[in-house]
Design a protein around this motif. Sequence first.
Motif, PDB file in Angstrom:
ATOM      1  N   GLU A 162       0.775  -1.177  -0.036  1.00  0.00           N
ATOM      2  CA  GLU A 162       0.156   0.083   0.186  1.00  0.00           C
ATOM      3  C   GLU A 162       0.869   1.261  -0.047  1.00  0.00           C
ATOM      4  OE1 GLU A 162      -2.809  -0.210   3.289  1.00  0.00           O
ATOM      5  OE2 GLU A 162      -3.853  -1.828   2.517  1.00  0.00           O
ATOM      6  N   ARG A 163       1.722   1.177   0.999  1.00  0.00           N
ATOM      7  CA  ARG A 163       2.594   2.478   0.960  1.00  0.00           C
ATOM      8  C   ARG A 163       4.272   2.083   0.768  1.00  0.00           C
ATOM      9  NH1 ARG A 163      -0.075   7.571   1.511  1.00  0.00           N
ATOM     10  NH2 ARG A 163      -2.323   6.600   1.630  1.00  0.00           N
ATOM     11  N   LEU A 165       6.250  -0.231  -1.301  1.00  0.00           N
ATOM     12  CA  LEU A 165       6.123  -1.100  -2.562  1.00  0.00           C
ATOM     13  C   LEU A 165       7.118  -1.718  -3.368  1.00  0.00           C
ATOM     14  CD1 LEU A 165       3.567   1.778  -3.472  1.00  0.00           C
ATOM     15  CD2 LEU A 165       2.746  -0.392  -3.165  1.00  0.00           C
ATOM     16  N   LEU A 173      -2.067   1.027  -7.424  1.00  0.00           N
ATOM     17  CA  LEU A 173      -2.293   2.312  -6.726  1.00  0.00           C
ATOM     18  C   LEU A 173      -3.301   3.239  -7.690  1.00  0.00           C
ATOM     19  CD1 LEU A 173       1.349   4.032  -6.372  1.00  0.00           C
ATOM     20  CD2 LEU A 173      -0.232   3.228  -4.658  1.00  0.00           C
ATOM     21  N   PRO A 177       0.870   9.242  -6.009  1.00  0.00           N
ATOM     22  CA  PRO A 177       1.332   9.643  -4.420  1.00  0.00           C
ATOM     23  C   PRO A 177       2.050  11.133  -4.413  1.00  0.00           C
ATOM     24  CG  PRO A 177       2.563   7.787  -5.488  1.00  0.00           C
ATOM     25  CD  PRO A 177       1.579   8.328  -6.527  1.00  0.00           C
ATOM     26  N   LEU A 180       6.686  10.554  -3.421  1.00  0.00           N
ATOM     27  CA  LEU A 180       7.003   9.017  -3.624  1.00  0.00           C
ATOM     28  C   LEU A 180       8.725   9.336  -3.426  1.00  0.00           C
ATOM     29  CD1 LEU A 180       6.612   6.214  -4.399  1.00  0.00           C
ATOM     30  CD2 LEU A 180       7.344   7.102  -6.999  1.00  0.00           C
ATOM     31  N   SER A 201       3.946  13.707  -9.300  1.00  0.00           N
ATOM     32  CA  SER A 201       4.244  13.529  -7.680  1.00  0.00           C
ATOM     33  C   SER A 201       5.623  14.244  -7.242  1.00  0.00           C
ATOM     34  CB  SER A 201       4.459  12.008  -7.637  1.00  0.00           C
ATOM     35  OG  SER A 201       3.570  11.237  -7.657  1.00  0.00           O
ATOM     36  N   ARG A 246       6.173   2.552   8.000  1.00  0.00           N
ATOM     37  CA  ARG A 246       5.118   3.225   7.898  1.00  0.00           C
ATOM     38  C   ARG A 246       4.326   3.576   9.228  1.00  0.00           C
ATOM     39  NH1 ARG A 246      -0.222   0.850   4.580  1.00  0.00           N
ATOM     40  NH2 ARG A 246      -1.571   2.486   5.049  1.00  0.00           N
ATOM     41  N   ASP A 249      -0.631   7.263   6.994  1.00  0.00           N
ATOM     42  CA  ASP A 249      -0.575   7.379   5.762  1.00  0.00           C
ATOM     43  C   ASP A 249       0.854   7.908   5.252  1.00  0.00           C
ATOM     44  OD1 ASP A 249      -2.966   6.764   5.234  1.00  0.00           O
ATOM     45  OD2 ASP A 249      -4.011   8.500   5.165  1.00  0.00           O
ATOM     46  N   SER A 264       4.748  10.137   1.141  1.00  0.00           N
ATOM     47  CA  SER A 264       3.721   9.548   1.338  1.00  0.00           C
ATOM     48  C   SER A 264       3.795   7.936   0.931  1.00  0.00           C
ATOM     49  CB  SER A 264       2.852  10.065   0.498  1.00  0.00           C
ATOM     50  OG  SER A 264       2.983  10.062  -0.729  1.00  0.00           O
ATOM     51  N   HIS A 265       4.721   7.485  -0.005  1.00  0.00           N
ATOM     52  CA  HIS A 265       4.772   6.111  -0.408  1.00  0.00           C
ATOM     53  C   HIS A 265       6.378   6.021  -0.522  1.00  0.00           C
ATOM     54  CE1 HIS A 265       0.894   7.175  -1.677  1.00  0.00           C
ATOM     55  NE2 HIS A 265       0.506   5.926  -1.832  1.00  0.00           N
ATOM     56  N   CYS A 266       6.944   4.604  -0.471  1.00  0.00           N
ATOM     57  CA  CYS A 266       8.278   4.203  -0.640  1.00  0.00           C
ATOM     58  C   CYS A 266       8.197   3.151  -1.913  1.00  0.00           C
ATOM     59  CB  CYS A 266       8.791   4.022   0.511  1.00  0.00           C
ATOM     60  SG  CYS A 266      10.644   3.635   0.278  1.00  0.00           S
TER      61      CYS A 266
END
Length: 465
Positions: A162-163, A165, A173, A177, A180, A201, A246, A249, A264-266
Amino acid sequence: MTRIGIIGGGPGGYEAALVAAQLGAEVTVVDRDGLGGSAVLTDCVPSKTLIATAEVMTDTAESGELGVLIGSDAGPYGQVGVDLARVNARVTGLAQAQSDDIAARLEREGVRVLRGLGRLGGPTRVVAEPVSGGTETVEVDTVLVSTGAHPRVLPDAQPDGERILTWEQLYTLTELPEHLVVVGSGVTGAEFASAYTALGSEVTLVSSRDRVLPGEDADAAQVLEDVFKRRGMTVLSRSRAGAVRRSGDRVLVSLDDGRTVEGSHCLMAVGSIPNTAGLGLEEAGVRLGDGGFVEVDRVSRTSATGVYAAGDCTGVLMLASVAAMQGRIAMWHRLGDAVAPLNLRAVSSNVFTDPEIATVGWTENDMDDSGSTVTVKLPLATNARAKMQGVHEGFVKLFARAGSGTVVGGVVVAPRASELIFPVALAVEARLTVDQLAQSFTIYPSISGSVAEAARQLHTKVWRG
Ligand SMILES: Cc1cc2nc3c(=O)[nH]c(=O)nc-3n(C[C@H](O)[C@H](O)[C@H](O)COP(=O)(O)OP(=O)(O)OC[C@H]3O[C@@H](n4cnc5c(N)ncnc54)[C@H](O)[C@@H]3O)c2cc1C
């Protein structure tokens, strides 16, 4: 009739199956995830489909110089943005369609496909566990192992889908993001960092090395890093990520020097592990080398008589084109057709960033200072077509032997460099001289004109030193 068993239906496996069927063998392919393999379902095809959208976004964002209006000035055309849910639906749909096309082709050629897990039950036996249930043993004369590889995972950075990845999970997704963090600045990391910057992003690229793309031509990597920074990407060099956590969010990437990066995401892009465990390889006499890769020679033979291997599981050069060639070579060799050993010097490869970086043959590192090779680097800035298209960065670099003038390698950094490298690849493969390349007509105006112009500039260096 020779019976061939193939474990793994990616480019290494399915291309081998097509050659073997063409040469009259009875072929069975056992495949776990879908024909086309990771190349088609999770890696090359999806990433390049996503990048096709990213390219449109970059072209649009940088088209102001060409008189195109975007944003609040755009009048009836409105603003430009990306619907990631639609993009990813297209990506996965296209990948599945490509896999279906390959399945249909294999069926037409009379190849038997078993969907399920496969392993060796000795050098002449494939044991399959079809998804339909049970176990089936297929007696064969020769086995080709082409099981590919999977993303490497760090113990303290476990993907949650989810976050945090892997590159295989990105296509779930549905929203862009906001920030990212891409860990790893090799080809995969650089391609996604480039694409997500273009899609809108904020991107931070964490690189453990001095520069991005440590394996590529240093001048090319420098151009790319400058472009990345100009477009607003944060590039953290000499920064090794130790852990990713994580928190709701958000994701927190801890660097080994104590700094942290929040996003927000990796995306973890830290290499691949061969799918060679639990396949019964060593029991069948197949030697595995460092990192668990299958050892093969240049006609794809392993250490076990009758067992061949192709593709990422061999670690020779992790490209779909190389996997496919290794698979074909294995079958040409086994089934007695004309075959030449794999020649890595002639492989062209491309980094699908914006601009792209395409290379073939020798690199700068292969050149010594004995004067036996000459090189020229021609910036695209003076190319008329590049000017018309608003292309300011990039170059063509050629390497040739002094004396004979034979072209031995080249680098192209440009939009669509993947298409422009072909004349250089042809020259390397056919051992053409710089004069033969220079005297071929190119279109005016065209960026490929710079390839011929670079060859013309080498003429003097080749003959006068
Ligand atoms: C993000 C990304 C982008 C890439 N882009 C490009 C690109 O643009 N161009 C390029 O040339 N290369 C690209 N590559 C590399 C390319 O994807 C690989 O080199 C290629 O997939 C290797 O093919 P393969 O046949 O060895 O393995 P794979 O494509 O991985 O196929 C292996 C198959 O074996 C199956 N399998 C595994 N274990 C078993 C088992 N025990 N039993 C049965 N089946 C099994 C799997 O299900 C899979 O179908 C990219 C890689 C990544 C990670």
